[in-house]
Design a protein around this motif. Structure first.
Motif, PDB file in Angstrom:
ATOM      1  N   VAL A   1      -0.968   9.785   6.800  1.00  0.00           N
ATOM      2  CA  VAL A   1      -0.376   8.495   7.173  1.00  0.00           C
ATOM      3  C   VAL A   1      -1.267   7.776   8.181  1.00  0.00           C
ATOM      4  CG1 VAL A   1       1.563   7.414   8.376  1.00  0.00           C
ATOM      5  CG2 VAL A   1       1.996   9.168   6.640  1.00  0.00           C
ATOM      6  N   ALA A   2      -1.778   8.524   9.151  1.00  0.00           N
ATOM      7  CA  ALA A   2      -2.676   7.926  10.145  1.00  0.00           C
ATOM      8  C   ALA A   2      -3.962   7.423   9.501  1.00  0.00           C
ATOM      9  CB  ALA A   2      -2.983   8.944  11.241  1.00  0.00           C
ATOM     10  N   ASP A   3      -4.498   8.176   8.559  1.00  0.00           N
ATOM     11  CA  ASP A   3      -5.771   7.810   7.925  1.00  0.00           C
ATOM     12  C   ASP A   3      -5.628   6.608   6.995  1.00  0.00           C
ATOM     13  OD1 ASP A   3      -7.005   9.896   9.222  1.00  0.00           O
ATOM     14  OD2 ASP A   3      -6.921  11.269   7.511  1.00  0.00           O
ATOM     15  N   HIS A   4      -4.528   6.576   6.202  1.00  0.00           N
ATOM     16  CA  HIS A   4      -4.395   5.553   5.164  1.00  0.00           C
ATOM     17  C   HIS A   4      -3.569   4.343   5.596  1.00  0.00           C
ATOM     18  CE1 HIS A   4      -6.290   8.006   2.054  1.00  0.00           C
ATOM     19  NE2 HIS A   4      -5.581   9.044   2.473  1.00  0.00           N
ATOM     20  N   ASP A   5      -2.734   4.493   6.625  1.00  0.00           N
ATOM     21  CA  ASP A   5      -1.907   3.401   7.139  1.00  0.00           C
ATOM     22  C   ASP A   5      -1.125   2.695   6.025  1.00  0.00           C
ATOM     23  OD1 ASP A   5      -0.886   1.845   9.202  1.00  0.00           O
ATOM     24  OD2 ASP A   5      -2.411   0.296   8.919  1.00  0.00           O
ATOM     25  N   PRO A   6      -0.290   3.441   5.269  1.00  0.00           N
ATOM     26  CA  PRO A   6       0.419   2.834   4.133  1.00  0.00           C
ATOM     27  C   PRO A   6       1.641   2.030   4.578  1.00  0.00           C
ATOM     28  CG  PRO A   6       1.105   5.099   4.395  1.00  0.00           C
ATOM     29  CD  PRO A   6       0.042   4.872   5.432  1.00  0.00           C
TER      30      PRO A   6
ATOM     31  N   HIS B   1       0.850  -1.184   0.000  1.00  0.00           N
ATOM     32  CA  HIS B   1       0.000   0.000   0.000  1.00  0.00           C
ATOM     33  C   HIS B   1       0.892   1.242   0.000  1.00  0.00           C
ATOM     34  CE1 HIS B   1      -3.283   2.566   2.199  1.00  0.00           C
ATOM     35  NE2 HIS B   1      -3.081   2.941   0.960  1.00  0.00           N
ATOM     36  N   VAL B   2       0.795   2.065  -1.056  1.00  0.00           N
ATOM     37  CA  VAL B   2       1.617   3.254  -1.211  1.00  0.00           C
ATOM     38  C   VAL B   2       0.759   4.501  -1.027  1.00  0.00           C
ATOM     39  CG1 VAL B   2       3.071   4.591  -2.793  1.00  0.00           C
ATOM     40  CG2 VAL B   2       3.183   2.095  -2.810  1.00  0.00           C
ATOM     41  N   LEU B   3       1.272   5.440  -0.203  1.00  0.00           N
ATOM     42  CA  LEU B   3       0.642   6.750  -0.082  1.00  0.00           C
ATOM     43  C   LEU B   3       1.477   7.748  -0.874  1.00  0.00           C
ATOM     44  CD1 LEU B   3      -1.399   8.764   1.123  1.00  0.00           C
ATOM     45  CD2 LEU B   3       0.133   8.977   3.112  1.00  0.00           C
ATOM     46  N   LEU B   4       0.860   8.370  -1.877  1.00  0.00           N
ATOM     47  CA  LEU B   4       1.527   9.378  -2.692  1.00  0.00           C
ATOM     48  C   LEU B   4       1.330  10.755  -2.073  1.00  0.00           C
ATOM     49  CD1 LEU B   4       0.686   8.625  -6.457  1.00  0.00           C
ATOM     50  CD2 LEU B   4       2.888   8.383  -5.317  1.00  0.00           C
ATOM     51  N   ALA B   5       2.436  11.455  -1.821  1.00  0.00           N
ATOM     52  CA  ALA B   5       2.367  12.836  -1.366  1.00  0.00           C
ATOM     53  C   ALA B   5       3.268  13.650  -2.291  1.00  0.00           C
ATOM     54  CB  ALA B   5       2.815  12.954   0.085  1.00  0.00           C
ATOM     55  N   VAL B   6       2.696  14.067  -3.426  1.00  0.00           N
ATOM     56  CA  VAL B   6       3.451  14.716  -4.492  1.00  0.00           C
ATOM     57  C   VAL B   6       2.819  16.068  -4.788  1.00  0.00           C
ATOM     58  CG1 VAL B   6       4.222  14.521  -6.884  1.00  0.00           C
ATOM     59  CG2 VAL B   6       4.127  12.487  -5.441  1.00  0.00           C
ATOM     60  N   CYS B   7       3.649  17.091  -4.893  1.00  0.00           N
ATOM     61  CA  CYS B   7       3.136  18.460  -5.065  1.00  0.00           C
ATOM     62  C   CYS B   7       2.536  18.707  -6.444  1.00  0.00           C
ATOM     63  CB  CYS B   7       4.255  19.468  -4.804  1.00  0.00           C
ATOM     64  SG  CYS B   7       4.910  19.423  -3.123  1.00  0.00           S
TER      65      CYS B   7
ATOM     66  N   SER C   1       7.888   8.168  10.539  1.00  0.00           N
ATOM     67  CA  SER C   1       8.466   6.850  10.814  1.00  0.00           C
ATOM     68  C   SER C   1       8.185   6.427  12.251  1.00  0.00           C
ATOM     69  CB  SER C   1       9.980   6.871  10.562  1.00  0.00           C
ATOM     70  OG  SER C   1      10.265   7.134   9.209  1.00  0.00           O
ATOM     71  N   ALA C   2       8.248   7.386  13.168  1.00  0.00           N
ATOM     72  CA  ALA C   2       7.939   7.091  14.563  1.00  0.00           C
ATOM     73  C   ALA C   2       6.446   6.859  14.762  1.00  0.00           C
ATOM     74  CB  ALA C   2       8.410   8.233  15.456  1.00  0.00           C
ATOM     75  N   GLN C   3       5.659   7.528  13.934  1.00  0.00           N
ATOM     76  CA  GLN C   3       4.204   7.446  14.041  1.00  0.00           C
ATOM     77  C   GLN C   3       3.672   6.076  13.631  1.00  0.00           C
ATOM     78  OE1 GLN C   3       2.219  10.624  11.890  1.00  0.00           O
ATOM     79  NE2 GLN C   3       0.527   9.281  11.329  1.00  0.00           N
ATOM     80  N   ARG C   4       4.276   5.515  12.562  1.00  0.00           N
ATOM     81  CA  ARG C   4       3.800   4.224  12.067  1.00  0.00           C
ATOM     82  C   ARG C   4       4.975   3.256  11.952  1.00  0.00           C
ATOM     83  NH1 ARG C   4       3.434   0.415   8.595  1.00  0.00           N
ATOM     84  NH2 ARG C   4       1.503  -0.434   7.747  1.00  0.00           N
ATOM     85  N   ALA C   5       5.010   2.282  12.827  1.00  0.00           N
ATOM     86  CA  ALA C   5       6.092   1.300  12.812  1.00  0.00           C
ATOM     87  C   ALA C   5       6.102   0.558  11.482  1.00  0.00           C
ATOM     88  CB  ALA C   5       5.908   0.305  13.959  1.00  0.00           C
ATOM     89  N   GLY C   6       7.267   0.453  10.887  1.00  0.00           N
ATOM     90  CA  GLY C   6       7.384  -0.291   9.637  1.00  0.00           C
ATOM     91  C   GLY C   6       7.152   0.529   8.389  1.00  0.00           C
ATOM     92  N   LEU C   7       6.796   1.808   8.530  1.00  0.00           N
ATOM     93  CA  LEU C   7       6.593   2.657   7.353  1.00  0.00           C
ATOM     94  C   LEU C   7       7.932   2.911   6.664  1.00  0.00           C
ATOM     95  CD1 LEU C   7       4.731   4.517   5.632  1.00  0.00           C
ATOM     96  CD2 LEU C   7       5.385   6.381   7.185  1.00  0.00           C
TER      97      LEU C   7
END
Length: 236
Positions: free
Chosen positions: A43-48, A3-9, A69-75
């Motif tokens: 990141v919290a909403d999508h859990d990528p 699961h990939v979260l895209l954050a692109v301007c 990275s600290a927010q979601r282990a393994g991200l």
């Protein structure tokens, strides 16, 4: 499934990356919506599993990658950069392995490339012009915890500029780096002095020190070297 979260301007880049990644059977994509919140919220909403992050976001918030990275282990985070590996190499060679060293406070103004992201907990970079296959391969590698970057980038990711060079010269200072960038712009000593609000003699002293540290014999050579290394600095 990765699961990939895209954050692109850039919207066009975002659409292209989404299409490329969704063409892979083992990847699904979510897109960060700036209007809905910041990137940690996404990141919290999508859990990528993988965050594909525009370098502009990292530059705006240098602590962003460690935070998520600290927010979601393994991200795992991979950065969409705006420069080639070759340009990153030139910057690195100038800073730590080439004709002169750059002081740590000045390095931040030069070494803002893939290496900076790798040092800040990213696991890889996607450069302009990357092929669709390369993009998919990079995301897969990062999802496995591997570094998706040129081998030499992985090797030097933990290196930094520091003390005197082999000739005992002190590192290029931030002020000298500013002068070097203005030399690249073709400014005279008098113009540089006015722009930096310093005495013309001080500029001459900086230029003299730069010539020694860079191993060049003229002001023109220093300016040409600066231009080749893309050191016409901006305040972004």
């Amino acid at each position: 499934m990765i699961h990939v979260l895209l954050a692109v301007c850039d919207g066009i880049a975002e659409a292209g990356l989404k299409t490329v990644l969704e063409s892979a059977d083992d990847i699904r994509v979510s897109v960060h919506d700036p209007k809905a919140g910041d990137i940690p919220s996404s990141v919290a909403d999508h859990d990528p599993d993988v965050l594909l992050l525009d370098v502009a976001y990292r530059r705006a918030k240098p602590e962003l990658i460690p935070t998520v990275s600290a927010q979601r282990a393994g991200l795992r985070t991979i950065i969409l950069v705006d420069h080639s590996e070759e340009e990153c190499g030139v910057r690195h060679l100038l800073a730590v392995g080439g004709r002169a060293r750059v002081a740590p406070e000045a390095l931040a103004r030069v070494d803002d490339c893939c290496l900076t992201s790798l040092r800040n907990m990213a696991l890889g970079c996607i450069t302009p012009g990357a092929t669709p296959d390369a993009v998919v391969a990079a995301v897969r590698a990062v999802s496995r915890g591997e570094i998706a970057a040129a081998p030499w980038l992985a090797t030097v990711a933990t290196s930094f500029a520091g003390g005197p060079d082999e000739h005992g010269h002190s590192p290029i200072s931030e002020r000298e780096l500013e002068v070097m960038g203005l030399l690249a712009d073709g400014l005279s000593n008098k113009q540089i002095a006015k722009k930096l609000d310093i005495r013309e003699q001080t500029v001459k002293n900086h230029v003299g020190h730069l010539m020694v540290k860079l191993g060049v014999s003229s002001r023109l050579e220093a300016g040409v070297l600066a231009a080749k290394h893309h050191l016409a600095l901006t305040d972004e």
